[in-house]
Design a protein around this motif. Structure first.
Motif, PDB file in Angstrom:
ATOM      1  N   ALA A   1       0.885  -1.256  -0.053  1.00 28.74           N
ATOM      2  CA  ALA A   1      -0.162   0.062   0.182  1.00 28.74           C
ATOM      3  C   ALA A   1       0.712   1.326  -0.052  1.00 28.74           C
ATOM      4  N   LEU A   2       1.895   1.335   0.790  1.00 30.21           N
ATOM      5  CA  LEU A   2       2.761   2.262   0.868  1.00 30.21           C
ATOM      6  C   LEU A   2       3.388   2.591  -0.476  1.00 30.21           C
ATOM      7  N   LEU A   3       4.100   1.499  -0.960  1.00 35.53           N
ATOM      8  CA  LEU A   3       4.753   1.948  -2.397  1.00 35.53           C
ATOM      9  C   LEU A   3       3.772   2.064  -3.503  1.00 35.53           C
ATOM     10  N   THR A   4       2.619   1.734  -3.528  1.00 36.22           N
ATOM     11  CA  THR A   4       1.657   1.901  -4.460  1.00 36.22           C
ATOM     12  C   THR A   4       1.243   3.322  -4.203  1.00 36.22           C
ATOM     13  N   SER A   5       0.861   3.898  -3.069  1.00 37.43           N
ATOM     14  CA  SER A   5       0.480   5.309  -2.971  1.00 37.43           C
ATOM     15  C   SER A   5       1.821   6.253  -3.438  1.00 37.43           C
ATOM     16  N   VAL A   6       2.837   5.689  -2.891  1.00 39.40           N
ATOM     17  CA  VAL A   6       3.897   6.802  -3.079  1.00 39.40           C
ATOM     18  C   VAL A   6       4.211   6.764  -4.682  1.00 39.40           C
ATOM     19  N   TRP A   7       4.032   5.516  -5.398  1.00 41.61           N
ATOM     20  CA  TRP A   7       4.398   5.587  -6.995  1.00 41.61           C
ATOM     21  C   TRP A   7       3.228   6.302  -7.536  1.00 41.61           C
ATOM     22  N   LEU A   8       1.992   6.285  -7.198  1.00 42.35           N
ATOM     23  CA  LEU A   8       0.756   6.934  -7.941  1.00 42.35           C
ATOM     24  C   LEU A   8       0.884   8.705  -7.679  1.00 42.35           C
ATOM     25  N   MET A   9       1.290   8.956  -6.197  1.00 39.95           N
ATOM     26  CA  MET A   9       1.569  10.367  -6.117  1.00 39.95           C
ATOM     27  C   MET A   9       2.780  10.935  -7.095  1.00 39.95           C
ATOM     28  N   ASP A  10       3.886  10.142  -7.149  1.00 38.44           N
ATOM     29  CA  ASP A  10       4.918  10.597  -7.571  1.00 38.44           C
ATOM     30  C   ASP A  10       4.707  10.685  -9.234  1.00 38.44           C
ATOM     31  N   LEU A  11       4.104   9.865  -9.810  1.00 37.30           N
ATOM     32  CA  LEU A  11       3.752   9.585 -11.186  1.00 37.30           C
ATOM     33  C   LEU A  11       2.940  10.872 -11.631  1.00 37.30           C
ATOM     34  N   ARG A  12       1.834  11.106 -10.669  1.00 40.67           N
ATOM     35  CA  ARG A  12       1.072  12.166 -10.844  1.00 40.67           C
ATOM     36  C   ARG A  12       1.667  13.577 -10.928  1.00 40.67           C
ATOM     37  N   ILE A  13       2.821  13.660  -9.997  1.00 41.02           N
ATOM     38  CA  ILE A  13       3.524  14.837 -10.162  1.00 41.02           C
ATOM     39  C   ILE A  13       4.303  15.059 -11.270  1.00 41.02           C
ATOM     40  N   LEU A  14       4.792  13.793 -11.863  1.00 41.91           N
ATOM     41  CA  LEU A  14       5.647  13.642 -12.865  1.00 41.91           C
ATOM     42  C   LEU A  14       4.512  13.791 -14.386  1.00 41.91           C
ATOM     43  N   GLY A  15       3.460  14.074 -13.939  1.00 39.28           N
ATOM     44  CA  GLY A  15       2.441  14.348 -15.165  1.00 39.28           C
ATOM     45  C   GLY A  15       1.411  13.253 -15.709  1.00 39.28           C
ATOM     46  N   ALA A  16       1.482  12.035 -14.997  1.00 42.01           N
ATOM     47  CA  ALA A  16       0.515  11.038 -15.307  1.00 42.01           C
ATOM     48  C   ALA A  16      -0.831  11.477 -14.595  1.00 42.01           C
ATOM     49  N   PHE A  17      -1.921  10.726 -15.157  1.00 45.37           N
ATOM     50  CA  PHE A  17      -2.985  10.651 -14.550  1.00 45.37           C
ATOM     51  C   PHE A  17      -3.424  12.291 -14.478  1.00 45.37           C
ATOM     52  N   ARG A  18      -3.480  12.916 -15.559  1.00 45.17           N
ATOM     53  CA  ARG A  18      -3.563  14.534 -15.675  1.00 45.17           C
ATOM     54  C   ARG A  18      -5.328  14.608 -15.677  1.00 45.17           C
TER      55      ARG A  18
END
Length: 154
Positions: free
Chosen positions: A37-54
């Motif tokens: 859960a930790l890694l999934t949430s961190v990865w999703l947050m970081d990927l959103r910051i990098l432009g994914a899931f706009r």
């Protein structure tokens, strides 16, 4: 330090954990779930910051995942401490365990730097956010790999 670690191994809760047929596998499974859960949430947050899931609103998305990450981190901390306590002296002497703890501290520091520079809790100003997101991805993934190696290098 050896006395402190030996004392941890002799705590009543630790002795109970060692003696139970089901407790250790349950704690281990909960640790794995928390890490997932930790890694999934961190990865999703970081990927959103990098432009994914706009298509998802960034502030709400990150706020939700931040709460999930905090909860998962707390779960990983509790269960990891219990797992550590079983063989505290052995783990504390392992370079890979010490590496994992260092990586967790660095990843936590990146998170706090991110939060300190955040505007309204959303994301840091300027080009800092993508750099922090990439560092976070690398560090948390490295924590996962270091943790997995602990079981194979003892």
């Amino acid at each position: 330090m050896d006395e402190l670690l030996a004392g941890i191994e002799q705590l009543a809760i630790v002795r109970g954990l060692k003696a139970s047929f089901v407790a250790y596998p349950i704690v281990n499974a909960l640790h794995i779930m928390s890490i997932g859960a930790l890694l999934t949430s961190v990865w999703l947050m970081d990927l959103r910051i990098l432009g994914a899931f706009r298509s998802l609103p960034q502030a709400a998305f990150i706020a939700l995942l931040r709460r999930t990450a905090f909860t998962a981190f707390a779960g990983a901390l509790v269960t990891g401490s219990l797992l550590f306590s079983i063989r505290a002296r052995e783990y504390a002497a392992m370079p890979i365990f010490l590496t994992k703890m260092t990586l967790i501290l660095l990843a936590g520091a990146i998170f706090f730097v991110f939060m300190r520079h955040a505007k309204g809790g959303d994301e840091p100003a300027g080009g800092v956010a993508p750099v922090l997101a990439v560092l976070s991805l690398v560090l948390w993934t490295s924590v996962l790999f270091a943790g997995r190696f602990i079981g194979f290098l003892n």
